[in-house]
Design a protein around this motif. Structure first.
Motif, PDB file in Angstrom:
ATOM      1  N   MET A   1      27.806  45.112  35.820  1.00  9.67           N
ATOM      2  CA  MET A   1      26.759  44.324  36.375  1.00  9.67           C
ATOM      3  C   MET A   1      26.949  42.990  36.471  1.00  9.67           C
ATOM      4  N   ILE A   2      26.671  42.464  37.660  1.00  5.43           N
ATOM      5  CA  ILE A   2      26.664  40.849  37.791  1.00  5.43           C
ATOM      6  C   ILE A   2      25.311  40.364  37.570  1.00  5.43           C
ATOM      7  N   ASN A   3      25.451  39.162  36.706  1.00  8.54           N
ATOM      8  CA  ASN A   3      24.284  38.590  36.275  1.00  8.54           C
ATOM      9  C   ASN A   3      24.250  36.958  36.407  1.00  8.54           C
ATOM     10  N   ILE A   4      23.170  36.636  36.895  1.00  9.40           N
ATOM     11  CA  ILE A   4      23.223  35.060  37.011  1.00  9.40           C
ATOM     12  C   ILE A   4      22.154  34.512  36.138  1.00  9.40           C
ATOM     13  N   VAL A   5      22.853  33.357  35.447  1.00  6.05           N
ATOM     14  CA  VAL A   5      22.006  33.196  34.400  1.00  6.05           C
ATOM     15  C   VAL A   5      21.614  31.320  34.512  1.00  6.05           C
ATOM     16  N   LEU A   6      20.215  31.195  34.771  1.00 10.11           N
ATOM     17  CA  LEU A   6      20.054  29.789  34.621  1.00 10.11           C
ATOM     18  C   LEU A   6      19.498  29.082  33.561  1.00 10.11           C
ATOM     19  N   ASP A  89      39.712  36.770  36.581  1.00 10.78           N
ATOM     20  CA  ASP A  89      39.557  38.028  37.199  1.00 10.78           C
ATOM     21  C   ASP A  89      38.223  38.773  37.070  1.00 10.78           C
ATOM     22  N   TYR A  90      37.411  38.809  37.962  1.00 13.15           N
ATOM     23  CA  TYR A  90      35.964  39.483  38.051  1.00 13.15           C
ATOM     24  C   TYR A  90      36.205  41.007  38.333  1.00 13.15           C
ATOM     25  N   SER A  91      37.356  41.560  38.590  1.00 14.30           N
ATOM     26  CA  SER A  91      37.322  42.755  39.433  1.00 14.30           C
ATOM     27  C   SER A  91      36.710  44.026  38.550  1.00 14.30           C
ATOM     28  N   ASP A  92      36.500  44.100  37.299  1.00 13.58           N
ATOM     29  CA  ASP A  92      36.216  45.137  36.538  1.00 13.58           C
ATOM     30  C   ASP A  92      34.777  45.429  36.915  1.00 13.58           C
ATOM     31  N   LYS A  93      34.337  46.350  37.743  1.00 12.96           N
ATOM     32  CA  LYS A  93      32.877  46.635  37.961  1.00 12.96           C
ATOM     33  C   LYS A  93      32.114  47.204  36.894  1.00 12.96           C
ATOM     34  N   GLU A  94      32.797  47.722  35.810  1.00  8.63           N
ATOM     35  CA  GLU A  94      32.058  48.247  34.653  1.00  8.63           C
ATOM     36  C   GLU A  94      31.612  47.097  33.407  1.00  8.63           C
ATOM     37  N   GLU A  95      32.272  46.000  33.640  1.00 13.55           N
ATOM     38  CA  GLU A  95      32.165  44.865  32.790  1.00 13.55           C
ATOM     39  C   GLU A  95      30.812  44.174  33.273  1.00 13.55           C
ATOM     40  N   ASN A  96      30.192  44.021  32.063  1.00 14.30           N
ATOM     41  CA  ASN A  96      28.841  42.911  32.319  1.00 14.30           C
ATOM     42  C   ASN A  96      29.260  41.599  32.507  1.00 14.30           C
ATOM     43  N   ILE A  97      29.147  40.817  33.456  1.00 14.32           N
ATOM     44  CA  ILE A  97      29.621  39.783  33.876  1.00 14.32           C
ATOM     45  C   ILE A  97      28.295  38.740  33.953  1.00 14.32           C
ATOM     46  N   ILE A 140      28.328  30.442  45.746  1.00 10.29           N
ATOM     47  CA  ILE A 140      29.739  30.505  46.021  1.00 10.29           C
ATOM     48  C   ILE A 140      30.326  31.514  44.755  1.00 10.29           C
ATOM     49  N   MET A 141      29.829  31.216  43.603  1.00 11.84           N
ATOM     50  CA  MET A 141      30.258  31.931  42.436  1.00 11.84           C
ATOM     51  C   MET A 141      29.988  33.520  42.596  1.00 11.84           C
ATOM     52  N   LEU A 142      29.077  34.041  42.944  1.00  8.55           N
ATOM     53  CA  LEU A 142      28.310  35.238  43.141  1.00  8.55           C
ATOM     54  C   LEU A 142      29.230  35.859  44.301  1.00  8.55           C
ATOM     55  N   TYR A 143      29.595  35.223  45.251  1.00 11.96           N
ATOM     56  CA  TYR A 143      30.234  36.135  46.280  1.00 11.96           C
ATOM     57  C   TYR A 143      31.945  36.024  46.067  1.00 11.96           C
ATOM     58  N   GLU A 144      32.390  35.183  45.212  1.00 13.30           N
ATOM     59  CA  GLU A 144      33.600  35.179  44.579  1.00 13.30           C
ATOM     60  C   GLU A 144      33.662  36.516  43.835  1.00 13.30           C
ATOM     61  N   VAL A 145      33.022  36.794  42.854  1.00 17.25           N
ATOM     62  CA  VAL A 145      32.725  38.092  42.111  1.00 17.25           C
ATOM     63  C   VAL A 145      32.772  39.299  42.725  1.00 17.25           C
ATOM     64  N   ARG A 147      33.561  39.640  45.980  1.00 19.28           N
ATOM     65  CA  ARG A 147      34.736  39.651  47.055  1.00 19.28           C
ATOM     66  C   ARG A 147      35.881  40.356  45.871  1.00 19.28           C
ATOM     67  N   GLN A 148      35.757  39.955  44.757  1.00 15.17           N
ATOM     68  CA  GLN A 148      36.806  40.647  43.929  1.00 15.17           C
ATOM     69  C   GLN A 148      36.701  42.009  43.611  1.00 15.17           C
ATOM     70  N   GLN A 149      35.135  42.446  43.726  1.00  8.46           N
ATOM     71  CA  GLN A 149      34.896  43.882  43.440  1.00  8.46           C
ATOM     72  C   GLN A 149      34.680  44.721  44.754  1.00  8.46           C
TER      73      GLN A 149
END
Length: 168
Positions: A1-6, A89-97, A140-145, A147-149
């Protein structure tokens, strides 16, 4: 899962834009208090348009509360980082990023960054400015992750007009 933290966001319009981006990508948003605004302010709703109800978000009392409740790989965006955001490398879709962004005025405190130097990064810019806008940096960051996934669960065409809209 992709997470954004502010971390302690200050500007409601930025957070509203980020909520909209998270709603459109399926990323979860984590907001670490104190916030520089109330979540029910008109400016949050205006920036997030009518999409805020589609944003999965959670509030935390402080950074320790966040770290205690979330496990995964933490990436810290900071103008003091020495590696470009594309280095990882953010390509692992199973990783909590977790992509962690600091408050608009001062960023993420040094004492939070120091234990995580290997995962500190920056989006390359020239010397004309100190940093990019927070909501732009998140996008920018979210779409890089993503893109890699290979853009999981996202549409490659507009479902309202249809896949062949331009060619018809």
């Amino acid at each position: 899962m992709i997470n954004i933290v502010l971390f302690e966001p200050e500007i409601p319009q930025n957070t509203g834009n980020i909520m909209r981006t998270c709603a459109g990508t399926g990323a979860k948003l984590h907001l670490i208090k104190p916030l520089g605004f109330n979540l029910d302010e008109k400016s949050i709703k205006r920036s997030g348009a009518n999409y805020i109800e589609h944003c999965d978000y959670e509030l935390y009392e402080n950074i320790e509360d966040f770290f205690n409740k979330n496990e995964g790989t933490y990436y810290f965006l900071t103008r003091y980082g020495t590696k470009p955001h594309t280095f990882f490398d953010y390509s692992d879709k199973e990783e909590n990023i977790y992509l962690i962004f600091g408050k608009e005025s001062t960023g993420i405190p040094k004492e939070i960054l120091k234990p995580h130097l290997d995962n500190c990064m920056r989006i390359p810019i020239n010397t004309n400015i100190r940093a990019l806008n927070l909501s732009n940096s998140v996008a920018i960051m979210l779409y890089e992750v993503l893109r890699q996934q290979d853009y999981p669960n996202l549409l490659y065409y507009d479902e309202f007009k249809g896949k062949n809209y331009l060619s018809d």
